[in-house]
Design a protein around this motif. Structure first.
Motif, mmCIF file in Angstrom:
data_model
loop_
_atom_site.group_PDB
_atom_site.id
_atom_site.type_symbol
_atom_site.label_atom_id
_atom_site.label_comp_id
_atom_site.label_asym_id
_atom_site.label_seq_id
_atom_site.Cartn_x
_atom_site.Cartn_y
_atom_site.Cartn_z
ATOM 1 N N ILE A 1 36.110 31.402 -9.721
ATOM 2 C CA ILE A 1 36.803 30.312 -10.410
ATOM 3 C C ILE A 1 36.378 28.985 -9.806
ATOM 4 C CG2 ILE A 1 38.794 31.741 -11.028
ATOM 5 C CD1 ILE A 1 40.295 30.568 -8.681
ATOM 6 N N PRO A 2 36.510 27.883 -10.553
ATOM 7 C CA PRO A 2 36.122 26.568 -10.013
ATOM 8 C C PRO A 2 36.814 26.289 -8.690
ATOM 9 C CG PRO A 2 36.602 26.406 -12.351
ATOM 10 C CD PRO A 2 37.014 27.783 -11.937
ATOM 11 N N SER A 3 36.105 25.688 -7.752
ATOM 12 C CA SER A 3 36.643 25.474 -6.403
ATOM 13 C C SER A 3 37.874 24.583 -6.394
ATOM 14 C CB SER A 3 35.565 24.871 -5.500
ATOM 15 O OG SER A 3 35.109 23.629 -6.023
ATOM 16 N N TRP A 4 37.987 23.704 -7.394
ATOM 17 C CA TRP A 4 39.123 22.782 -7.388
ATOM 18 C C TRP A 4 40.435 23.477 -7.744
ATOM 19 C CZ3 TRP A 4 41.690 22.524 -11.985
ATOM 20 C CH2 TRP A 4 40.983 22.847 -13.158
ATOM 21 N N VAL A 5 40.352 24.653 -8.361
ATOM 22 C CA VAL A 5 41.580 25.341 -8.794
ATOM 23 C C VAL A 5 42.428 25.809 -7.607
ATOM 24 C CG1 VAL A 5 42.530 27.321 -10.036
ATOM 25 C CG2 VAL A 5 40.633 26.022 -11.023
ATOM 26 N N PRO A 6 41.902 26.669 -6.706
ATOM 27 C CA PRO A 6 42.746 27.107 -5.585
ATOM 28 C C PRO A 6 43.140 25.966 -4.651
ATOM 29 C CG PRO A 6 40.482 27.832 -5.272
ATOM 30 C CD PRO A 6 40.577 27.307 -6.667
ATOM 31 N N VAL A 7 42.229 25.000 -4.482
ATOM 32 C CA VAL A 7 42.531 23.877 -3.587
ATOM 33 C C VAL A 7 43.650 23.016 -4.165
ATOM 34 C CG1 VAL A 7 41.605 21.823 -2.463
ATOM 35 C CG2 VAL A 7 40.195 23.878 -2.655
ATOM 36 N N SER A 8 43.593 22.756 -5.466
ATOM 37 C CA SER A 8 44.634 21.955 -6.108
ATOM 38 C C SER A 8 45.970 22.685 -6.122
ATOM 39 C CB SER A 8 44.229 21.616 -7.550
ATOM 40 O OG SER A 8 43.049 20.861 -7.577
ATOM 41 N N VAL A 9 45.918 23.987 -6.449
ATOM 42 C CA VAL A 9 47.152 24.783 -6.491
ATOM 43 C C VAL A 9 47.805 24.838 -5.111
ATOM 44 C CG1 VAL A 9 48.070 27.115 -6.806
ATOM 45 C CG2 VAL A 9 46.470 26.178 -8.470
ATOM 46 N N GLY A 10 47.000 25.120 -4.090
ATOM 47 C CA GLY A 10 47.542 25.187 -2.733
ATOM 48 C C GLY A 10 48.113 23.863 -2.272
ATOM 49 N N PHE A 11 47.394 22.776 -2.567
ATOM 50 C CA PHE A 11 47.844 21.445 -2.150
ATOM 51 C C PHE A 11 49.190 21.093 -2.813
ATOM 52 C CE2 PHE A 11 47.952 16.818 -2.187
ATOM 53 C CZ PHE A 11 47.487 16.485 -0.929
ATOM 54 N N LEU A 12 49.286 21.353 -4.116
ATOM 55 C CA LEU A 12 50.534 21.055 -4.828
ATOM 56 C C LEU A 12 51.680 21.923 -4.328
ATOM 57 C CD1 LEU A 12 49.148 20.681 -8.468
ATOM 58 C CD2 LEU A 12 50.062 18.853 -7.014
ATOM 59 N N LEU A 13 51.398 23.194 -4.072
ATOM 60 C CA LEU A 13 52.438 24.086 -3.565
ATOM 61 C C LEU A 13 52.950 23.613 -2.200
ATOM 62 C CD1 LEU A 13 51.154 27.676 -4.474
ATOM 63 C CD2 LEU A 13 53.196 26.518 -5.355
ATOM 64 N N GLY A 14 52.031 23.157 -1.345
ATOM 65 C CA GLY A 14 52.427 22.648 -0.039
ATOM 66 C C GLY A 14 53.354 21.453 -0.157
ATOM 67 N N GLY A 15 52.997 20.524 -1.040
ATOM 68 C CA GLY A 15 53.851 19.360 -1.252
ATOM 69 C C GLY A 15 55.198 19.722 -1.848
#
Length: 275
Positions: free
Chosen positions: A81-95
């Motif tokens: 999957i595109p690299s921005w997907v897990p990074v964006s999901v994880g970042f938003l979940l952390g916030g």
């Protein structure tokens, strides 16, 4: 010298979970050192405190990018999957998770009156609310260090020295945090020993977060980009919600901003020089 070399060799051979535990015990220890300043002083100059808070925010922003987001992107690039997907999901979940804790746990930010307490309404004293605020702050720091140690060898370019650099950076900014808890408690009339005790207690959650972070990564490699970016999102939430507003709430905005810039550069140098 020989003892130090043997200690380093031993550290390299132990489990990442134990490495994370040792790293976060070190960050807790530096918080305790900052809290111990209460035995020498009853109060701290507001300019120095604002500069320290700004410095801490710079450290955390830099650590979030260089030590967490970039490695998360590098690891995610090898997936389907595109690299921005897990990074964006994880970042938003952390916030979002930190936002949830912020709404639930009763706490009070520095320089705020008791009627400005956040979270669930409670009859806890002001001192307890101040401690809880810093405790919320310290959890993502522990997670970040734990995830960094857990990711060693799993991400191209990651190294044990890089994880150590993150722990050192977090420890550096923990010193003023220990001061920021213990001295206000002393100013509220608490004894020096109790002020120190509660000041260092606020960082006890970091070793817990460190063990959880490292364990999450070791549980599944697929969780790594999510875990790294989760820790980054949680730290950025703390910076925007707490550190920057507090450092800018007085009349020392320029000093606090300068501290943030210096903190960013210090953490960047640590990460790039040791990675």
């Amino acid at each position: 010298m020989g003892v130090a070399v043997e200690a380093v060799k031993f550290f390299e051979t132990i489990s990442p979970v134990y490495q994370a535990l040792i790293g976060t015990l070190f960050t807790w220890f530096v918080t305790a050192l900052g809290a111990a300043l209460v035995f020498l002083k009853r109060d701290i100059n507001r300019k120095a405190l604002d500069a320290s808070l700004g410095f801490a925010s710079g450290i955390m922003i830099s650590a979030s990018f260089f030590s967490l987001i970039l490695p998360a992107i590098e690891f995610a690039e090898g997936s389907k999957i595109p690299s921005w997907v897990p990074v964006s999901v994880g970042f938003l979940l952390g916030g979002f998770c930190l936002r949830l804790l912020d709404r639930i746990i009763p706490h009070l930010h520095l320089f705020s009156s008791e009627d400005k307490a956040e979270g669930i309404k409670t009859n806890l004293p002001k001192t307890a609310l101040l401690i809880l605020a810093i405790t919320i702050h310290n959890l993502p720091e522990g997670l970040a260090v734990g995830v960094a140690f857990g990711s060693v060898g799993l991400v191209e370019g990651s190294s044990l020295l890089g994880a150590v650099a993150l722990a050192v950076g977090i420890a550096i900014q923990n010193f003023p945090e220990g001061v920021a808890v213990s001295l206000p408690l002393r100013r509220e009339g608490m004894s020096p020993f109790k002020s120190f005790w509660y000041g260092q207690l606020s960082a006890v959650v970091e070793p817990i977060g460190g063990v959880i972070g490292a364990s999450m990564v070791l549980l599944s490699k697929a969780l790594l980009p999510y875990a790294l970016s989760f820790a980054a999102g949680a730290m950025i939430f703390v910076v925007i919600e707490e550190l920057i507003p507090e450092s800018q709430s007085g009349e020392n905005g320029d000093i606090a901003t300068t501290g943030a810039i210096i903190g960013f550069v210090v953490m960047m140098i640590l990460d790039l020089a040791l990675s």
